[in-house]
Design a protein around this motif. Structure first.
Motif, PDB file in Angstrom:
ATOM      1  N   ASN A   1     -20.940  37.201  35.825  1.00 21.39           N
ATOM      2  CA  ASN A   1     -21.465  36.394  34.730  1.00 21.39           C
ATOM      3  C   ASN A   1     -22.699  37.041  34.107  1.00 21.39           C
ATOM      4  O   ASN A   1     -23.500  36.384  33.468  1.00 21.39           O
ATOM      5  CB  ASN A   1     -21.825  35.002  35.273  1.00 21.39           C
ATOM      6  CG  ASN A   1     -21.986  33.993  34.172  1.00 21.39           C
ATOM      7  OD1 ASN A   1     -21.297  34.049  33.158  1.00 21.39           O
ATOM      8  ND2 ASN A   1     -22.916  33.076  34.359  1.00 21.39           N
ATOM      9  N   GLN A   2     -22.840  38.338  34.263  1.00 19.67           N
ATOM     10  CA  GLN A   2     -24.031  38.999  33.755  1.00 19.67           C
ATOM     11  C   GLN A   2     -23.778  39.585  32.383  1.00 19.67           C
ATOM     12  O   GLN A   2     -22.809  40.313  32.169  1.00 19.67           O
ATOM     13  CB  GLN A   2     -24.460  40.106  34.715  1.00 19.67           C
ATOM     14  CG  GLN A   2     -25.745  40.781  34.294  1.00 19.67           C
ATOM     15  CD  GLN A   2     -26.250  41.761  35.334  1.00 19.67           C
ATOM     16  OE1 GLN A   2     -25.702  41.854  36.427  1.00 19.67           O
ATOM     17  NE2 GLN A   2     -27.293  42.495  34.999  1.00 19.67           N
ATOM     18  N   PHE A   3     -24.672  39.256  31.464  1.00 22.69           N
ATOM     19  CA  PHE A   3     -24.624  39.804  30.118  1.00 22.69           C
ATOM     20  C   PHE A   3     -25.647  40.926  30.001  1.00 22.69           C
ATOM     21  O   PHE A   3     -26.777  40.800  30.459  1.00 22.69           O
ATOM     22  CB  PHE A   3     -24.948  38.720  29.087  1.00 22.69           C
ATOM     23  CG  PHE A   3     -23.863  37.676  28.943  1.00 22.69           C
ATOM     24  CD1 PHE A   3     -23.778  36.627  29.833  1.00 22.69           C
ATOM     25  CD2 PHE A   3     -22.934  37.765  27.921  1.00 22.69           C
ATOM     26  CE1 PHE A   3     -22.784  35.667  29.710  1.00 22.69           C
ATOM     27  CE2 PHE A   3     -21.945  36.802  27.782  1.00 22.69           C
ATOM     28  CZ  PHE A   3     -21.863  35.756  28.673  1.00 22.69           C
ATOM     29  N   TYR A   4     -25.247  42.009  29.336  1.00 20.78           N
ATOM     30  CA  TYR A   4     -26.131  43.144  29.107  1.00 20.78           C
ATOM     31  C   TYR A   4     -26.449  43.196  27.611  1.00 20.78           C
ATOM     32  O   TYR A   4     -25.546  43.190  26.782  1.00 20.78           O
ATOM     33  CB  TYR A   4     -25.469  44.441  29.542  1.00 20.78           C
ATOM     34  CG  TYR A   4     -25.228  44.526  31.031  1.00 20.78           C
ATOM     35  CD1 TYR A   4     -24.106  43.930  31.607  1.00 20.78           C
ATOM     36  CD2 TYR A   4     -26.120  45.196  31.867  1.00 20.78           C
ATOM     37  CE1 TYR A   4     -23.885  43.992  32.969  1.00 20.78           C
ATOM     38  CE2 TYR A   4     -25.892  45.270  33.234  1.00 20.78           C
ATOM     39  CZ  TYR A   4     -24.775  44.664  33.776  1.00 20.78           C
ATOM     40  OH  TYR A   4     -24.557  44.724  35.129  1.00 20.78           O
ATOM     41  N   PHE A   5     -27.742  43.283  27.324  1.00 23.94           N
ATOM     42  CA  PHE A   5     -28.182  43.254  25.929  1.00 23.94           C
ATOM     43  C   PHE A   5     -28.670  44.621  25.466  1.00 23.94           C
ATOM     44  O   PHE A   5     -29.251  45.385  26.256  1.00 23.94           O
ATOM     45  CB  PHE A   5     -29.328  42.248  25.755  1.00 23.94           C
ATOM     46  CG  PHE A   5     -28.872  40.819  25.688  1.00 23.94           C
ATOM     47  CD1 PHE A   5     -28.541  40.119  26.834  1.00 23.94           C
ATOM     48  CD2 PHE A   5     -28.779  40.162  24.464  1.00 23.94           C
ATOM     49  CE1 PHE A   5     -28.119  38.802  26.768  1.00 23.94           C
ATOM     50  CE2 PHE A   5     -28.353  38.844  24.391  1.00 23.94           C
ATOM     51  CZ  PHE A   5     -28.030  38.163  25.536  1.00 23.94           C
ATOM     52  N   GLY A   6     -28.478  44.903  24.184  1.00 25.02           N
ATOM     53  CA  GLY A   6     -29.099  46.052  23.557  1.00 25.02           C
ATOM     54  C   GLY A   6     -30.534  45.726  23.178  1.00 25.02           C
ATOM     55  O   GLY A   6     -31.008  44.601  23.392  1.00 25.02           O
ATOM     56  N   THR A   7     -31.238  46.682  22.595  1.00 28.76           N
ATOM     57  CA  THR A   7     -32.649  46.514  22.256  1.00 28.76           C
ATOM     58  C   THR A   7     -32.865  45.909  20.882  1.00 28.76           C
ATOM     59  O   THR A   7     -33.983  45.650  20.497  1.00 28.76           O
ATOM     60  CB  THR A   7     -33.401  47.847  22.332  1.00 28.76           C
ATOM     61  OG1 THR A   7     -32.660  48.825  21.595  1.00 28.76           O
ATOM     62  CG2 THR A   7     -33.553  48.297  23.771  1.00 28.76           C
ATOM     63  N   GLY A   8     -31.779  45.680  20.160  1.00 28.00           N
ATOM     64  CA  GLY A   8     -31.901  44.988  18.887  1.00 28.00           C
ATOM     65  C   GLY A   8     -32.082  45.911  17.700  1.00 28.00           C
ATOM     66  O   GLY A   8     -32.601  47.023  17.806  1.00 28.00           O
ATOM     67  N   THR A   9     -31.617  45.434  16.547  1.00 23.67           N
ATOM     68  CA  THR A   9     -31.825  46.097  15.258  1.00 23.67           C
ATOM     69  C   THR A   9     -32.447  45.090  14.317  1.00 23.67           C
ATOM     70  O   THR A   9     -31.919  43.989  14.135  1.00 23.67           O
ATOM     71  CB  THR A   9     -30.494  46.604  14.661  1.00 23.67           C
ATOM     72  OG1 THR A   9     -29.940  47.597  15.508  1.00 23.67           O
ATOM     73  CG2 THR A   9     -30.713  47.181  13.264  1.00 23.67           C
ATOM     74  N   SER A  10     -33.578  45.458  13.740  1.00 28.04           N
ATOM     75  CA  SER A  10     -34.264  44.579  12.801  1.00 28.04           C
ATOM     76  C   SER A  10     -33.703  44.792  11.401  1.00 28.04           C
ATOM     77  O   SER A  10     -33.855  45.871  10.825  1.00 28.04           O
ATOM     78  CB  SER A  10     -35.767  44.862  12.830  1.00 28.04           C
ATOM     79  OG  SER A  10     -36.438  44.048  11.895  1.00 28.04           O
ATOM     80  N   LEU A  11     -33.049  43.783  10.872  1.00 31.75           N
ATOM     81  CA  LEU A  11     -32.453  43.858   9.536  1.00 31.75           C
ATOM     82  C   LEU A  11     -33.376  43.211   8.518  1.00 31.75           C
ATOM     83  O   LEU A  11     -33.845  42.083   8.723  1.00 31.75           O
ATOM     84  CB  LEU A  11     -31.095  43.150   9.527  1.00 31.75           C
ATOM     85  CG  LEU A  11     -30.418  42.994   8.171  1.00 31.75           C
ATOM     86  CD1 LEU A  11     -30.036  44.357   7.585  1.00 31.75           C
ATOM     87  CD2 LEU A  11     -29.205  42.083   8.250  1.00 31.75           C
ATOM     88  N   THR A  12     -33.628  43.917   7.444  1.00 33.29           N
ATOM     89  CA  THR A  12     -34.388  43.371   6.314  1.00 33.29           C
ATOM     90  C   THR A  12     -33.493  43.400   5.090  1.00 33.29           C
ATOM     91  O   THR A  12     -33.002  44.470   4.707  1.00 33.29           O
ATOM     92  CB  THR A  12     -35.660  44.177   6.046  1.00 33.29           C
ATOM     93  OG1 THR A  12     -36.474  44.181   7.216  1.00 33.29           O
ATOM     94  CG2 THR A  12     -36.440  43.577   4.881  1.00 33.29           C
ATOM     95  N   VAL A  13     -33.263  42.243   4.501  1.00 27.87           N
ATOM     96  CA  VAL A  13     -32.471  42.164   3.279  1.00 27.87           C
ATOM     97  C   VAL A  13     -33.445  41.962   2.122  1.00 27.87           C
ATOM     98  O   VAL A  13     -34.161  40.959   2.067  1.00 27.87           O
ATOM     99  CB  VAL A  13     -31.448  41.019   3.348  1.00 27.87           C
ATOM    100  CG1 VAL A  13     -30.644  40.954   2.049  1.00 27.87           C
ATOM    101  CG2 VAL A  13     -30.518  41.206   4.542  1.00 27.87           C
ATOM    102  N   ILE A  14     -33.440  42.910   1.223  1.00 26.63           N
ATOM    103  CA  ILE A  14     -34.407  42.930   0.118  1.00 26.63           C
ATOM    104  C   ILE A  14     -33.844  42.183  -1.084  1.00 26.63           C
ATOM    105  O   ILE A  14     -32.754  42.510  -1.555  1.00 26.63           O
ATOM    106  CB  ILE A  14     -34.726  44.382  -0.264  1.00 26.63           C
ATOM    107  CG1 ILE A  14     -35.235  45.135   0.972  1.00 26.63           C
ATOM    108  CG2 ILE A  14     -35.753  44.434  -1.396  1.00 26.63           C
ATOM    109  CD1 ILE A  14     -35.229  46.630   0.795  1.00 26.63           C
ATOM    110  N   PRO A  15     -34.574  41.171  -1.551  1.00 25.58           N
ATOM    111  CA  PRO A  15     -34.056  40.387  -2.703  1.00 25.58           C
ATOM    112  C   PRO A  15     -33.944  41.243  -3.970  1.00 25.58           C
ATOM    113  O   PRO A  15     -34.712  42.182  -4.159  1.00 25.58           O
ATOM    114  CB  PRO A  15     -35.105  39.287  -2.872  1.00 25.58           C
ATOM    115  CG  PRO A  15     -35.861  39.245  -1.597  1.00 25.58           C
ATOM    116  CD  PRO A  15     -35.818  40.633  -1.032  1.00 25.58           C
TER     117      PRO A  15
END
Lengths: 111, 112
Positions: B98-112
């Motif tokens: 039942n162990q989940f492994y996570f990545g370090t994440g990607t920060s998404l910026t959507v520019i108006p």
């Protein structure tokens, strides 16, 4: 209604102290988790509890101890706090093997 | 030993265009993959998932693609909106346990 709640949201304390973070879920899930997000933003599992039994312990120092009084609560106790314990701690819950619901996090700062 | 990797720490996209977030994994025993979205000062929230028996799963503007041979998955957001600006985490779970492994994440910026 908050599904997974944690208290406190912020915790500032000195080295050597003992502290606890509380977590509660009202989703009826049978598994709860504690994750640590360090300065590198890596989300790493610390513990999970399934039906009040510890099923994962990822080489966490024994200064950290999870306590689950019932299926809806999983508290995290930390003894003799160290500078390196500073991080954001997230509680989560799920049904076994399913997507997890996370709490808002507790930012722990050890000075 | 990081079994789930997100090699792009950040991504900027114009509003209305496609956002593509990538994730690689090393463990061939992973059979369930998830994407979570995280806003500042909040916990991650589930976005979309895919099991290893599929190669695509779609939910509105979000589509996850899985390439098992390359051990790669991607999240497509079309069209991107400013409210999509957040950190996106990829996670994976093996068949057993039942162990989940996570990545370090990607920060998404959507520019108006």
């Amino acid at each position: 209604d908050t599904a997974v709640s944690q208290t406190p949201k912020y915790l500032v304390t000195q080295m050597g102290n003992d502290k606890s973070i509380k977590c509660e879920q009202n989703l009826g899930h049978d598994t709860m988790y504690w994750y640590k997000q360090d300065s590198k933003k890596f989300l790493k599992i610390m513990f999970s509890y399934n039906n009040k039994e510890l099923i994962i312990n990822e080489t966490v120092p024994n200064r950290f101890s999870p306590k689950s009084p019932d299926k809806a609560h999983l508290n995290l106790h930390i003894n003799s706090l160290e500078l390196g314990d500073s991080a954001v701690y997230f509680c989560a819950s799920s049904q076994v093997g399913q997507k997890q619901y996370f709490g808002p996090g507790t930012r722990l700062t050890v000075t | 030993d990081q079994q789930v990797k997100q090699n792009s720490p950040s991504l900027s996209v114009q509003e209305g265009r496609i956002s593509i977030l990538n994730c690689d994994y090393t463990n061939s025993m992973f059979d369930y993959f998830l994407w979570y979205k995280k806003y500042p000062a909040e916990g991650p929230t589930f976005l979309i998932s895919i099991s290893s028996i599929k190669d695509k799963n779609e939910d509105g503007r979000f589509t996850v693609f899985l390439n098992k041979s390359a051990k790669h998955l991607s999240l497509h957001i079309v069209p991107s909106q400013p409210g999509d600006s957040a950190v996106y985490f990829c996670a994976a779970k093996p068949q057993t346990g039942n162990q989940f492994y996570f990545g370090t994440g990607t920060s998404l910026t959507v520019i108006p």
